[in-house]
Design a protein around this motif. Structure first.
Motif, short mmCIF file in Angstrom:
data_model
loop_
_atom_site.label_atom_id
_atom_site.label_comp_id
_atom_site.label_asym_id
_atom_site.label_seq_id
_atom_site.Cartn_x
_atom_site.Cartn_y
_atom_site.Cartn_z
N ASN A 14 0.83 -1.21 0.00
CA ASN A 14 0.00 0.00 0.00
C ASN A 14 0.87 1.26 0.00
N THR A 16 0.30 5.86 0.08
CA THR A 16 -0.65 6.94 0.28
C THR A 16 -0.04 8.27 -0.13
N ASP A 17 -0.73 8.98 -1.02
CA ASP A 17 -0.41 10.35 -1.40
C ASP A 17 1.08 10.55 -1.66
N LEU A 37 -5.28 1.91 -7.98
CA LEU A 37 -5.51 3.08 -7.14
C LEU A 37 -6.69 2.83 -6.19
N ASN A 38 -6.87 3.71 -5.21
CA ASN A 38 -7.91 3.54 -4.20
C ASN A 38 -9.32 3.46 -4.78
N ASP A 39 -9.54 4.02 -5.97
CA ASP A 39 -10.86 3.94 -6.60
C ASP A 39 -11.01 2.71 -7.49
N ASN A 40 -10.14 1.70 -7.26
CA ASN A 40 -10.15 0.41 -7.99
C ASN A 40 -9.90 0.54 -9.48
N GLN A 63 -0.33 9.90 -5.82
CA GLN A 63 -1.40 8.90 -5.92
C GLN A 63 -1.49 8.13 -4.61
N SER A 64 -2.62 7.42 -4.43
CA SER A 64 -2.82 6.52 -3.30
C SER A 64 -3.41 5.22 -3.83
N GLY A 65 -2.93 4.10 -3.31
CA GLY A 65 -3.44 2.80 -3.77
C GLY A 65 -2.53 1.70 -3.32
N ALA A 66 -2.30 0.72 -4.21
CA ALA A 66 -1.46 -0.42 -3.88
C ALA A 66 -0.72 -0.89 -5.12
#
Length: 70
Positions: A14, A16-17, A37-40, A63-66
């Motif tokens: 993961n 974040t930002d 990203l966090n919005d899939n 960006q944020s996600g995995a």
């Protein structure tokens, strides 16, 4: 690629930002990597394999996600 003794599930890292993600995976090879990203939504980023045990992902904007690797 199948590696004996390895998990069938991808490893998840993961973030974040951030514009840069450094992953020390210690797998001993250059794994496949993909970004969600966090919005899939699957995202594009620059993936640089620094060695067989580390990779760096860079984005144009934060960006944020995995990052998933296998």
């Amino acid at each position: 690629m199948f590696v004996f003794g390895a998990s069938a599930e991808p490893e998840k890292y993961n973030f974040t930002d951030t514009k840069t993600v450094i992953i020390n995976h210690n797998l001993g090879y250059f794994p496949w990597a993909w970004i969600i990203l966090n919005d899939n939504i699957q995202s594009l980023g620059t993936i640089q394999h620094n060695s067989t045990n580390q990779l760096t992902v860079t984005f144009q904007n934060s960006q944020s996600g995995a990052v998933y690797i296998r």
